[in-house]
Design a protein around this motif. Structure first.
Motif, mmCIF file in Angstrom:
data_model
loop_
_atom_site.group_PDB
_atom_site.id
_atom_site.type_symbol
_atom_site.label_atom_id
_atom_site.label_comp_id
_atom_site.label_asym_id
_atom_site.label_seq_id
_atom_site.Cartn_x
_atom_site.Cartn_y
_atom_site.Cartn_z
ATOM 1 N N GLU A 36 36.206 39.882 58.119
ATOM 2 C CA GLU A 36 35.767 41.208 57.686
ATOM 3 C C GLU A 36 34.851 41.116 56.460
ATOM 4 O OE1 GLU A 36 38.903 40.125 58.018
ATOM 5 O OE2 GLU A 36 40.185 40.798 56.393
ATOM 6 N N ASP A 37 34.022 42.144 56.315
ATOM 7 C CA ASP A 37 33.101 42.203 55.197
ATOM 8 C C ASP A 37 33.838 42.838 54.009
ATOM 9 O OD1 ASP A 37 30.645 41.831 54.047
ATOM 10 O OD2 ASP A 37 29.955 43.859 54.552
ATOM 11 N N ILE A 38 33.940 42.105 52.905
ATOM 12 C CA ILE A 38 34.614 42.679 51.735
ATOM 13 C C ILE A 38 33.540 43.380 50.898
ATOM 14 C CG2 ILE A 38 36.130 42.220 49.776
ATOM 15 C CD1 ILE A 38 36.750 39.482 51.173
ATOM 16 N N GLU A 39 33.551 44.690 50.910
ATOM 17 C CA GLU A 39 32.492 45.448 50.240
ATOM 18 C C GLU A 39 32.610 45.363 48.720
ATOM 19 O OE1 GLU A 39 30.476 49.552 50.812
ATOM 20 O OE2 GLU A 39 32.185 49.381 52.190
ATOM 21 N N GLU A 40 31.482 45.103 48.060
ATOM 22 C CA GLU A 40 31.479 44.979 46.593
ATOM 23 C C GLU A 40 31.223 46.355 45.999
ATOM 24 O OE1 GLU A 40 28.822 41.829 45.476
ATOM 25 O OE2 GLU A 40 29.837 40.393 46.781
ATOM 26 N N THR A 41 32.283 47.082 45.710
ATOM 27 C CA THR A 41 32.140 48.489 45.303
ATOM 28 C C THR A 41 32.267 48.715 43.797
ATOM 29 O OG1 THR A 41 34.485 48.710 45.784
ATOM 30 C CG2 THR A 41 32.955 49.448 47.492
ATOM 31 N N GLU A 42 32.571 47.666 43.039
ATOM 32 C CA GLU A 42 32.742 47.827 41.584
ATOM 33 C C GLU A 42 31.374 47.840 40.894
ATOM 34 O OE1 GLU A 42 35.582 48.309 39.833
ATOM 35 O OE2 GLU A 42 36.697 48.417 41.710
ATOM 36 N N ASN A 43 31.337 48.295 39.624
ATOM 37 C CA ASN A 43 30.049 48.337 38.927
ATOM 38 C C ASN A 43 29.899 47.279 37.838
ATOM 39 O OD1 ASN A 43 31.715 49.411 37.074
ATOM 40 N ND2 ASN A 43 30.843 51.472 37.088
ATOM 41 N N THR A 44 30.739 46.250 37.899
ATOM 42 C CA THR A 44 30.554 45.081 37.024
ATOM 43 C C THR A 44 30.717 43.813 37.861
ATOM 44 O OG1 THR A 44 32.906 44.935 36.476
ATOM 45 C CG2 THR A 44 31.526 46.238 34.973
ATOM 46 N N LEU A 45 30.147 42.716 37.343
ATOM 47 C CA LEU A 45 30.309 41.421 38.030
ATOM 48 C C LEU A 45 31.774 41.031 38.055
ATOM 49 C CD1 LEU A 45 27.331 39.460 36.393
ATOM 50 C CD2 LEU A 45 27.366 40.573 38.631
ATOM 51 N N GLU A 46 32.450 41.247 36.909
ATOM 52 C CA GLU A 46 33.875 40.905 36.805
ATOM 53 C C GLU A 46 34.672 41.688 37.863
ATOM 54 O OE1 GLU A 46 31.921 41.648 34.291
ATOM 55 O OE2 GLU A 46 32.066 39.930 32.918
ATOM 56 N N GLY A 47 34.372 42.989 37.950
ATOM 57 C CA GLY A 47 35.086 43.873 38.881
ATOM 58 C C GLY A 47 34.934 43.406 40.322
ATOM 59 N N ASN A 48 33.718 43.046 40.703
ATOM 60 C CA ASN A 48 33.490 42.613 42.083
ATOM 61 C C ASN A 48 34.135 41.261 42.382
ATOM 62 O OD1 ASN A 48 32.148 44.766 43.199
ATOM 63 N ND2 ASN A 48 30.133 44.064 42.555
ATOM 64 N N ALA A 49 34.079 40.348 41.413
ATOM 65 C CA ALA A 49 34.705 39.032 41.623
ATOM 66 C C ALA A 49 36.216 39.210 41.796
ATOM 67 C CB ALA A 49 34.391 38.098 40.457
ATOM 68 N N LYS A 50 36.802 40.081 40.962
ATOM 69 C CA LYS A 50 38.250 40.317 41.060
ATOM 70 C C LYS A 50 38.596 41.015 42.376
ATOM 71 C CE LYS A 50 39.214 41.047 36.148
ATOM 72 N NZ LYS A 50 39.789 42.008 35.208
ATOM 73 N N LEU A 51 37.785 41.989 42.748
ATOM 74 C CA LEU A 51 38.032 42.736 43.990
ATOM 75 C C LEU A 51 38.100 41.790 45.197
ATOM 76 C CD1 LEU A 51 36.042 45.933 44.936
ATOM 77 C CD2 LEU A 51 35.944 43.983 46.446
ATOM 78 N N LYS A 52 37.141 40.857 45.256
ATOM 79 C CA LYS A 52 37.085 39.947 46.409
ATOM 80 C C LYS A 52 38.305 39.019 46.433
ATOM 81 C CE LYS A 52 32.597 38.882 45.500
ATOM 82 N NZ LYS A 52 31.319 38.187 45.554
ATOM 83 N N VAL A 53 38.604 38.471 45.258
ATOM 84 C CA VAL A 53 39.682 37.474 45.192
ATOM 85 C C VAL A 53 41.047 38.141 45.424
ATOM 86 C CG1 VAL A 53 40.315 37.345 42.741
ATOM 87 C CG2 VAL A 53 39.839 35.275 43.987
ATOM 88 N N ASP A 54 41.200 39.354 44.912
ATOM 89 C CA ASP A 54 42.477 40.060 45.087
ATOM 90 C C ASP A 54 42.676 40.462 46.549
ATOM 91 O OD1 ASP A 54 43.236 39.768 42.491
ATOM 92 O OD2 ASP A 54 42.574 41.755 41.837
ATOM 93 N N TYR A 55 41.610 40.841 47.202
ATOM 94 C CA TYR A 55 41.696 41.203 48.631
ATOM 95 C C TYR A 55 42.212 40.009 49.435
ATOM 96 C CZ TYR A 55 40.254 42.537 53.338
ATOM 97 O OH TYR A 55 40.236 42.819 54.684
ATOM 98 N N VAL A 56 41.604 38.853 49.198
ATOM 99 C CA VAL A 56 41.954 37.660 49.982
ATOM 100 C C VAL A 56 43.371 37.187 49.668
ATOM 101 C CG1 VAL A 56 41.356 35.243 50.445
ATOM 102 C CG2 VAL A 56 39.550 36.957 50.231
ATOM 103 N N THR A 57 43.727 37.174 48.390
ATOM 104 C CA THR A 57 45.073 36.713 48.029
ATOM 105 C C THR A 57 46.139 37.664 48.587
ATOM 106 O OG1 THR A 57 44.300 35.565 46.059
ATOM 107 C CG2 THR A 57 46.614 36.163 46.100
ATOM 108 N N ARG A 58 45.862 38.974 48.471
ATOM 109 C CA ARG A 58 46.835 39.964 48.964
ATOM 110 C C ARG A 58 47.015 39.844 50.477
ATOM 111 N NH1 ARG A 58 44.344 44.724 48.714
ATOM 112 N NH2 ARG A 58 43.715 44.257 46.604
#
Ligand code: IMP
Length: 199
Positions: A36-58
């Motif tokens: 699946e495509d993990i959409e980068e919806t945050e407005n900071t680099l930190e936010g998007n990196a965390k969003l992607k990694v948290d999705y996969v770990t969860r």
């Protein structure tokens, strides 16, 4: 140790596999069946990196890292930053973004800029962030044909060539992503039992 790199970019996987050594088995999203495509919806680099990694770990219960990169231009108040991939609009080419940047920077004397990469790592229920910065300037026209993205108009500080005139190895030594990856690798190999997966 098994570690997932939350990316679909084969070049990035290849690049870091070469740096990681034999003790760490690097897996891509495809390797773990994440299509699946993990959409980068945050407005900071930190936010998007965390969003992607948290999705996969969860979702997959694995140790994982993800990166996000942006070009931050002084005269444009740090833009395009987290929106670097879509600077000229949705579904645009690297060339479109380069031309948009050249247009925005026409006539400007302050041409200072930096590439910034943030890597988020989820390891054994802890989260860690690593940052790599490469300072430089935006050129007035394109130079060179290697690399990708904004490489033909970015000249790193202290060098006469643009990123697009450098070999991959040369760029990797000084680039934002190379520096952030080095911090990640140094951390993974540092002798600290608390982060050992114990396998
Ligand atoms: P990503 O987060 O690595 O996908 O990067 C987002 C966007 O920043 C890319 O689509 C490129 O336009 C730009 N970018 C990232 N890294 C580089 C680089 O090393 N050189 C030039 N452009 C880059």
């Amino acid at each position: 140790m098994k570690l997932v790199f939350a990316t679909n970019n084969k070049d990035k996987v290849k690049e870091i596999k070469a740096l990681l050594g034999d003790n760490i088995e690097l897996l891509s999203l495809k390797d773990i069946g994440c299509t699946e495509d993990i959409e980068e919806t945050e407005n900071t680099l930190e936010g998007n990196a965390k969003l992607k990694v948290d999705y996969v770990t969860r979702k997959y219960g694995v140790n994982c890292f993800a990166d996000d990169t942006g070009l931050e231009v002084d005269a444009l108040d740090g833009s395009p930053g987290v929106y670097s991939a879509r600077y000229a609009g949705e579904n645009v080419t690297y060339e479109d973004n380069v031309q948009k940047m050249l247009g925005e920077m026409r006539g400007r004397t302050n041409r200072k800029a930096q590439f910034r990469t943030v890597i988020a790592l989820n390891l054994n229920k802890e989260q860690y962030l690593f940052e790599g910065i490469c300072a430089g300037e935006i050129l007035e026209s394109t130079k060179g044909s290697s690399g990708f993205g904004y490489d033909p108009i970015f000249k790193p500080k202290g060098f006469n060539e643009s990123f697009a005139e450098m070999s991959l190895a040369q760029k990797g030594k000084i680039s934002h992503r190379g520096l952030a990856m080095k911090k990640l690798i140094d951390f993974l190999y540092s002798p600290d039992d608390s982060k050992s997966p114990g396998e």
